[in-house]
Design an enzyme around this catalytic site. Structure first.
Site, mmCIF file in Angstrom:
data_model
loop_
_atom_site.group_PDB
_atom_site.id
_atom_site.type_symbol
_atom_site.label_atom_id
_atom_site.label_comp_id
_atom_site.label_asym_id
_atom_site.label_seq_id
_atom_site.Cartn_x
_atom_site.Cartn_y
_atom_site.Cartn_z
ATOM 1 N N HIS A 758 34.736 -15.901 -39.951
ATOM 2 C CA HIS A 758 34.236 -14.629 -40.467
ATOM 3 C C HIS A 758 35.422 -13.734 -40.802
ATOM 4 O O HIS A 758 36.131 -13.275 -39.909
ATOM 5 C CB HIS A 758 33.333 -13.958 -39.419
ATOM 6 C CG HIS A 758 32.076 -14.728 -39.167
ATOM 7 N ND1 HIS A 758 31.508 -14.851 -37.922
ATOM 8 C CD2 HIS A 758 31.284 -15.417 -40.030
ATOM 9 C CE1 HIS A 758 30.405 -15.594 -38.032
ATOM 10 N NE2 HIS A 758 30.257 -15.953 -39.294
ATOM 11 N N GLU A 761 36.462 -10.475 -39.001
ATOM 12 C CA GLU A 761 36.823 -10.523 -37.584
ATOM 13 C C GLU A 761 38.302 -10.854 -37.436
ATOM 14 O O GLU A 761 38.695 -11.916 -36.949
ATOM 15 C CB GLU A 761 35.935 -11.536 -36.863
ATOM 16 C CG GLU A 761 34.483 -11.109 -36.854
ATOM 17 C CD GLU A 761 33.494 -12.230 -36.539
ATOM 18 O OE1 GLU A 761 32.287 -11.978 -36.632
ATOM 19 O OE2 GLU A 761 33.929 -13.339 -36.205
ATOM 20 N N HIS A 855 36.112 -15.729 -32.448
ATOM 21 C CA HIS A 855 35.386 -14.741 -33.257
ATOM 22 C C HIS A 855 35.693 -13.331 -32.789
ATOM 23 O O HIS A 855 36.349 -13.127 -31.768
ATOM 24 C CB HIS A 855 33.867 -14.962 -33.129
ATOM 25 C CG HIS A 855 33.354 -16.098 -33.938
ATOM 26 N ND1 HIS A 855 32.604 -15.918 -35.065
ATOM 27 C CD2 HIS A 855 33.507 -17.434 -33.787
ATOM 28 C CE1 HIS A 855 32.299 -17.109 -35.576
ATOM 29 N NE2 HIS A 855 32.828 -18.039 -34.818
ATOM 30 N N GLU A 940 34.413 -14.573 -28.192
ATOM 31 C CA GLU A 940 34.224 -13.319 -28.913
ATOM 32 C C GLU A 940 35.161 -12.256 -28.360
ATOM 33 O O GLU A 940 35.152 -11.985 -27.165
ATOM 34 C CB GLU A 940 32.779 -12.828 -28.751
ATOM 35 C CG GLU A 940 31.711 -13.806 -29.204
ATOM 36 C CD GLU A 940 31.361 -13.641 -30.672
ATOM 37 O OE1 GLU A 940 31.952 -12.766 -31.330
ATOM 38 O OE2 GLU A 940 30.495 -14.403 -31.151
#
Ligand code: ZN
Length: 1037
Positions: A758, A761, A855, A940
């Protein structure tokens, strides 16, 4: 039951009195029981039969309605039951005949309020004239009967949720009446005793303005000014929030394709009200309940013959090092991107790629460049050297010579970032370039010390080199063909040493901002509405009258579509959607110049999409000042005050909102004052990390290779946009070429890492940078780690998205992390080939021990992991029957547990191991299920900061992110010790080093013999540590 059999009114009344007592005292529980026993139906029946008497007994009706008013809200089917029973009309008629009888009126209104919450009832009641009935009850300020008024307003509000009723209210000119009533109460209720009445009026207005006609009527009745004037002096904090919803909904000030039907929003639809709370429910619905989808997928659909071509990416598994001295592991045999048999068999790619390119330009609002098509790759996947043909490299002779870049222009006359291509300055306005050049020349003669110099960051940033960066940019292919380099990427970023606290939100900031927004409608004279930057218009004039800021985002990862100077120091900014998509607006990165020192600038990004943001919880934007950089402080800093994120009045077309109508955009607003004259500043959503930066870092990392390090960089494939996707292999060289050593070398377990699927990110890239630097480091831990594993790393899964400033997608306009189930070699090459690598490993029985995809998370704080557990998923669902048969190794919890004990930013509490349905096509779930990797994770990292541990209360910076990446490595080393006892003795000597480095707080259960540790032989100690770690693992699980 008694009711049905008795005809005697007094008996019925007596029972009703008792019931009323019972249900009043017993509270909700008794009412619940009454409802479940069918009490509602009986009461409604009595209402109907009672109404047939003429005249109906007032006392009976009073008792029945006060009971129904208690029971109705607890019975979910109440509205339907009442309608089918015919009680609706009885109540309405009763009301009509008893408007002066307040004693009876109140319970009837209370019941009507419950009827109206059902949308079908609302329409039918509207037809029966109930709107008008309500307007007979509500009226100007009066101390009498306020509770009647309150209930009537609530009922009216509920009725007006129906668009048919809202239209009726507009047609009958009720909007000015409501505004008048509102003003009257505002004027007279000076002590705010009856706030609920004003709130009720606002609720009615809000529902009427859900339709276009309603908004028009509201504006025509001067509603905006009335509400503004009343609420600025009011203490009601709720009002402005409501008021922003009353603003006339408009489209964004850009030319976009909109669905015409969106304009016609006044048609009655089922479920036409927006409900944001729904998200929570969906979350629970999202858990995978199909047990078959939680079990390993047995069939490997691809034949090994097809996977065999991936062997070339795993030279280390067959390496024999017979000619070790000459052999440079990096001189990779697979410099060429891999050619997929299936793809090769296809006709040339032009037919699929060309339309894509066209849409791309449309999406970005640009004119297509017929001669240059970065999206149209060579007919077959091209060897890397064909990248040389793109414009930037061609043009670089004249302009990118270091002698031209190095003596930078004097900042005072600074106009452009370092140019790569000569054409840009000319593009932006002909003669300016010459004049500029002259000015620079003049300035250089006379002005010593004023020359912009590249800050010397070599010591602070060993892995950064501006010249090398520019070299890397030349081979990066972007859709808009960027020819400029942003200064922050050129100079580099040195993490500041001071702490950046999570901002405490100023009370009432959102209220103030919304008032300012509304003032635009009320004082139109202050409004400039001057477009100062517009990507959609190629020749957008750059107005340089000193009155406006100048914007630019024409560089790698840049994202700004349009800037409009709304007021003197206020700018509305519109972001680009992802290429080939019409949404995903969140990531931004743009340049601002021409600022006035000390002026209070306000920036509003007006087309954000997420319903909430960490900008409401203390996160600040990032700013990079070129003046600061050349003064020796090249760094991104958290900045901005009065930050908030709220829903605005710009409509999202249903195309851009996934088919949902009536959605609005959100505004992210921040204010700031600039400290330097003639500065050039950059703003970003998060610390930028471009694809060219990655390439530069990889080259620099290669230089760190020692004879002990085995490092190889392959090109996994080429992206749609023609960028290459690097694949790294890092491990330790074998100590010798002896059979034993070679065998150990080849048989090391694999760790597979990836990141940045992504593009928005960027924190994922900084964590990856930390991992890579640690792995290439010279510490004993790094050495042990390399000896323990073979690392396979795809550091950027979505280079195209990163280059083109996307937030979430690749050039195909798709979220690549939803393509893992069946990636297409043409549309999702990086995913297709990464998955193939893993499939190859599974096929040769070498599936990795750990898979982790890095991420960034926009809503949560801290760093945490998502994993996959069959058991933990099943526990969350109702499929309990099989749960006792489920066998599952708890090993998936070990790595996050270790991380939570050593990495200060990491939070075990935020981790989850549940498999969601919506995530079934993500890397984590597919690698777990199809490749059979038990430890398959998404890691994350917060975009905002931490609320626990050492960094509690601080915003996250690149230092913390890089540290996280390094600690991930150390955790892997500990995992190794926990999983293989044989390996342990080799590294026993390192345990002390490690415990010095990391604050271990593991609660190892120690036996009494611990105190005699000194007497253990090394081997015994090793064994002891091993058993303890086993205990540790058991405990932590
Ligand atoms: Zn992500």
């Amino acid at each position: 039951m008694l009711f049905c059999n008795t005809q005697d009114l007094q008996t019925i009344l007596n029972i009703l009195y008792i019931l009323n007592e019972l249900l009043t005292v017993g509270g909700g529980r008794r009412v619940g029981v009454f409802v479940s026993k069918g009490g509602t139906g009986i009461l409604l029946q009595l209402v109907l039969s009672g109404s047939k008497e003429s005249p109906p007994s007032e006392e009976l009706m009073l008792q029945l309605h006060s009971l129904l008013a208690k029971v109705g809200p607890k019975d979910r089917k109440f509205g339907v039951k009442a309608r089918l029973n015919g009680a609706l009309n009885v109540t309405v008629n009763l009301l009509k005949q008893n408007l002066q009888n307040h004693k009876l009126l109140l319970p009837c209104l209370q019941v009507l309020r419950v009827y109206s919450s059902n949308s079908v009832n609302a329409v039918s009641l509207g037809k029966n004239g109930v709107l008008e009935l309500m307007f007979k009850i509500i009226g100007p300020y009066s101390k009498k009967n306020t509770s009647l008024l309150k209930v009537s307003l609530d009922t009216l509000g509920a009725l007006l949720k129906s668009k048919t009723n809202a239209r009726r209210a507009v047609d009958r000119a009720h909007v000015p009446v409501l505004l008048y009533i509102y003003q009257d109460w505002h004027r007279n209720d000076t002590r705010h005793r009856h706030m609920l009445i004003r709130k009720g009026v606002l609720g009615c207005l809000k529902n009427i303005t859900n339709i276009k006609l309603g908004r028009k009527a509201f504006i025509d009745a001067d509603g905006m000014r009335i509400l503004y004037n009343t609420s600025t002096v009011s203490t009601v904090t709720k009002l402005p929030k409501t008021q922003s919803c009353l603003c006339p909904c408009v489209w964004l000030p850009v030319d976009d394709v909109v669905d015409e039907s969106d304009d016609n929003d006044d048609v009655e639809t089922e479920n036409d009200t927006e409900n944001e709370e729904e998200d929570k429910d969906h979350h629970n619905d999202d858990i995978e309940t199909d047990i078959n989808k939680l079990r390993p997928k047995e069939t490997h659909s691809r034949p090994f013959e097809e996977l065999k071509i991936y062997e070339r990416f795993f030279l280390e598994l067959s390496e024999d090092f017979q000619v070790m001295q000459d052999r440079h592991p990096f001189v990779s045999l697979s410099q060429r991107p891999i050619i997929v048999p299936t793809a090769q068999a296809l006709p040339p790619k032009y037919p699929t790629a060309a339309p894509l390119q066209e849409e791309c330009h449309l999406a970005k609002g640009e004119q297509p460049h017929p001669e240059a098509s970065p999206l149209a790759p060579a007919p077959t996947p091209a060897p890397v050297h064909t990248l040389d043909t793109i414009n930037i490299t061609k043009d670089h002779d004249g302009c990118c010579d270091h002698s031209q870049v190095r003596p930078q222009p004097v900042l005072e006359h600074y106009r452009q970032p370092p140019l790569l291509a000569g054409g840009v300055a000319a593009q932006q306005g002909g003669g300016a370039e010459e004049t500029l050049a002259e000015e620079w020349a003049e300035e250089e003669e006379g002005g010593e010390g004023a020359v912009l110099e590249v800050p010397d960051t070599a010591l602070l940033l060993p892995l950064h080199d501006p010249d090398l960066y520019v070299e890397m940019v030349k081979s990066t292919r972007s859709v808009p063909q960027y020819s400029e380099v942003a200064y922050p990427d050129y100079f580099g970023h040195v993490a500041p040493t001071f702490r950046e606290h999570i901002l405490e939100r100023v009370y009432g900031v959102q209220r103030t901002k919304i008032f300012q927004d509304i003032e635009r409608l009320i004082h139109p004279n202050d409004i400039l509405d001057k477009v100062v930057y517009d990507l959609d218009i190629q020749s957008c004039p750059v107005i340089d009258d000193g009155e406006s800021l100048k914007f630019n985002s024409q560089f790698e990862s840049g994202n700004l579509r349009k800037a409009i100077q709304a007021r003197k120091f206020e700018y509305d900014l519109v972001l680009n959607s992802d290429i080939n998509s019409n949404h995903y607006h969140q990531w931004f990165y743009f340049e601002v110049s021409g600022m006035r020192v000390g002026a209070p600038y306000r920036f509003n990004i007006i087309n954000c999409e997420k319903s909430n943001s960490q900008f409401n919880y203390g996160m600040q934007v990032l700013m990079y000042s070129v003046q600061e950089a050349i003064s020796g402080r090249p760094r991104w800093v958290r900045t901005g005050t009065d930050i908030c994120y709220y829903k605005n009045h710009f409509s999202r077309s249903s195309i851009a909102a996934g088919g949902q109508k009536g959605k609005s955009y959100y505004t992210m607003t921040f204010s700031m004052t600039f400290n330097h004259k003639d500065d050039v500043c950059y703003f970003a959503y998060h610390y930028p990390y471009t694809y060219s930066t990655l390439k530069m870092h990889l080259q620099k990392l290669e230089a760190l290779r020692t004879p002990q390090i085995y490092m190889r960089q392959d090109i996994l494939c080429e992206t749609l946009g023609g960028n290459s996707c690097p694949l790294l292999t890092i491990t330790a060289m074998p100590e010798s070429t002896s059979n034993d050593q070679i065998c150990q070398f080849r048989n090391r377990p694999l760790v597979f890492l990836s990141s940045r699927v992504h593009p928005g990110e960027t924190n994922a890239s900084w964590v990856m940078k930390g991992t890579l630097e640690f792995l290439m480091g010279s510490s004993p831990l790094a050495h042990s780690l390399r000896e323990a594993y073979i690392f396979k790393i795809v550091p950027m899964l979505n280079p195209d998205g990163v280059v083109n400033g996307n937030h979430r997608c690749s050039l195909s306009g798709e979220d690549l992390n939803r393509q893992w189930q069946s990636p297409s070699p043409e549309l999702h090459p990086t995913i297709y080939h990464t998955k193939s690598l893993l499939q190859y490993l599974a096929a040769i029985q070498r599936a990795p021990l750990v898979f982790c995809d890095y991420h960034g998370h926009s809503r949560k704080k801290n760093v945490f992991m998502y994993g996959c557990s069959l058991k933990e998923t099943v526990w969350q669902t109702n499929i309990s029957a099989t749960s006792c048969e489920l066998h599952e190794d708890l090993g998936y919890r070990t790595l996050p547990k270790i991380l939570s004990q050593m990495a200060p930013a990491f939070s075990m509490a935020s981790c989850s191991f549940v498999v969601e349905r919506s995530k079934e096509a993500t890397a984590r779930v597919v690698v777990w299920r199809e490749i059979g990797v038990q430890r398959s994770y998404t890691m994350e990292s917060t975009l905002c900061g931490c609320d626990q541990g050492k960094y509690k209360g601080l915003q996250i910076g690149t230092r913390e992110l890089e540290e996280m990446g390094a600690q991930f490595c150390v955790a892997l080393l500990r995992l190794k010790r926990l999983t293989s006892p044989l390996e342990l003795r080799n590294h026993a000597h390192l345990l002390d080093v490690e415990s010095d480095l990391i604050e271990t707080r593991c609660k190892v259960s120690r036996s009494d013999t611990c105190t005699h540790q000194g007497y253990y032989s090394k081997q015994e100690l090793t064994l002891k540590i091993y058993t303890e770690t086993i205990i540790f693992e058991c405990e932590t699980n």
